[in-house]
Scaffold this active site. Structure first.
Site, PDB file in Angstrom:
ATOM      1  N   SER A 138       0.826  -1.200   0.000  1.00 52.54           N
ATOM      2  CA  SER A 138       0.000   0.000   0.000  1.00 52.54           C
ATOM      3  C   SER A 138       0.860   1.250   0.000  1.00 52.54           C
ATOM      4  CB  SER A 138      -0.886  -0.003   1.256  1.00 52.54           C
ATOM      5  OG  SER A 138      -1.475   1.259   1.478  1.00 52.54           O
TER       6      SER A 138
ATOM      7  N   LYS B 138       2.044  -3.470   6.909  1.00 58.19           N
ATOM      8  CA  LYS B 138       2.485  -3.540   5.517  1.00 58.19           C
ATOM      9  C   LYS B 138       3.994  -3.311   5.422  1.00 58.19           C
ATOM     10  CE  LYS B 138      -1.424  -4.161   3.233  1.00 58.19           C
ATOM     11  NZ  LYS B 138      -1.685  -5.398   2.461  1.00 58.19           N
TER      12      LYS B 138
ATOM     13  N   TYR C 151      -2.056  -0.625  10.732  1.00 59.00           N
ATOM     14  CA  TYR C 151      -2.233  -1.160   9.377  1.00 59.00           C
ATOM     15  C   TYR C 151      -1.000  -0.873   8.516  1.00 59.00           C
ATOM     16  CZ  TYR C 151      -3.591  -1.214   4.476  1.00 59.00           C
ATOM     17  OH  TYR C 151      -3.617  -1.425   3.119  1.00 59.00           O
TER      18      TYR C 151
END
Length: 338
Positions: free
Chosen positions: A125, A153, A149
């Site tokens: 991302s 990643k 989050y």
């Protein structure tokens, strides 16, 4: 015919990638715990492609289940989508996010190592760039993350880099998405999140169809052309085709391939509202509220490396994204029961 395992393959992006793979003649096996997707997507994939992918309702943290699947199908390549993906939710549930995303990936890589499957395309991302100092964002920009989050990643990216350093027979591609939007032209699959959507496009669509009263716009005092935040929105089918390009070239470059998948064009929240009003022929009420902590004024990709290395670039424009998203919203979205 190569056998491709899609983790999280019934989700929004995974299902679109599945269609592209099946249309190219790959054999697809999906593993998904259906925590944020619907089993109904499998029948929709069959309607579009004529093929129903093999499916297992399993969690990638279940190593025994993973091992059975790898041994049964002799998987050639993994495309790894499985993971929780709400930035806001991750702030409230950090343990859950680290467990799902990081523990799940470690479990997957351990089994891949055990069965000598050494090719993986990872769904990353643009959140790993944090508050980028230079726009458009290139792959060599500094990395940081302000949410669990994003941290998950970033950790997985570093894990994959370390894995390649330890054993260069691994073939690894890391794809950093910007903002996937839109839906398949058939209107049979699209983005169908639980509850109030975290992403702008499904939120706007729900306001346009009357499911939500108004769109909340977080801040209108940014240094942009209309004061609202600017982002890079990429059609989900363009994104899916980028995965095929990465898969077809995996291992070619003798390094971990890290690429942005975006359009290189930024649109503001009010640009999206205007474009969606044109596509839906509906007025979209909105309310300006305070900025969200951590939001930046603009964020869009420099996607030139993906074109240089893979001959890939986004083809769909904003109008097509809105038209396809609205078609999905009217045709099939309400039929999904997640």
């Amino acid at each position: 015919m190569k056998k491709i395992l899609l983790t999280g393959g019934t989700g929004y992006i995974g299902s679109h990638v599945c269609i592209e793979l099946l249309n190219k003649g790959y054999e697809v096996i999906i593993i998904d715990n259906l925590s944020n997707s619907s089993i109904k997507v499998l029948d929709c994939i069959k309607k579009i492609t004529g093929i129903k992918p093999i499916f297992y309702d399993k969690d990638i943290r279940d190593k025994a289940a993973l091992l059975k699947i790898f041994n049964k199908y002799s998987i050639d390549i993994v495309i790894h989508f499985a993971g929780l993906k709400s930035l806001t939710e991750s702030i409230n549930e950090p343990v859950n996010y680290y467990d799902n995303n990081i523990t799940g990936t470690i479990s997957l890589l351990a089994i891949m190592t055990q069965v000598n499957c050494h090719s993986i395309v990872f769904s990353s991302s643009a959140t790993v760039y944090g508050k980028a100092k230079h726009i458009p964002i290139r792959e060599n920009s500094p990395l940081s993350a302000s949410s669990p989050y994003g941290q998950s990643k970033l950790f997985i990216e570093r894990l994959l880099q370390d894995l390649y350093t330890s054993d260069d027979k691994w073939n690894i591609a890391i794809l950093r998405y910007f903002n996937p939007a839109g839906a398949h032209e058939s209107g049979l699959i699209g983005e169908s999140p639980n509850g109030i959507p975290n992403n702008l496009f499904p939120y706007v669509a729900k306001v346009a169809n009357g499911s939500h009263k108004r769109l909340l716009i977080f801040g209108n005092d940014y240094d942009t052309h209309d004061g609202t935040g600017v982002r890079d929105y990429i059609h989900v089918v363009d994104l899916a085709k980028g995965h095929l390009k990465a898969l077809e070239n995996i291992g070619t470059f003798k390094k971990v391939l890290v690429l942005n998948l975006g359009t290189g064009q930024g649109y503001s929240v009010l640009d999206i509202v205007k474009a969606f009003e044109a596509a839906s022929k509906q007025k979209i009420p909105y309310e300006i509220v305070e900025r969200r902590e951590g939001d930046v004024s603009e964020c869009y990709a420099d996607p030139s490396l993906a074109f240089e290395l893979l001959n890939w670039k986004a083809e769909f424009n904003l109008s097509q994204i809105c038209n396809d998203a609205w078609n999905w919203e009217n045709k099939s979205s309400k039929d999904y029961d997640i």
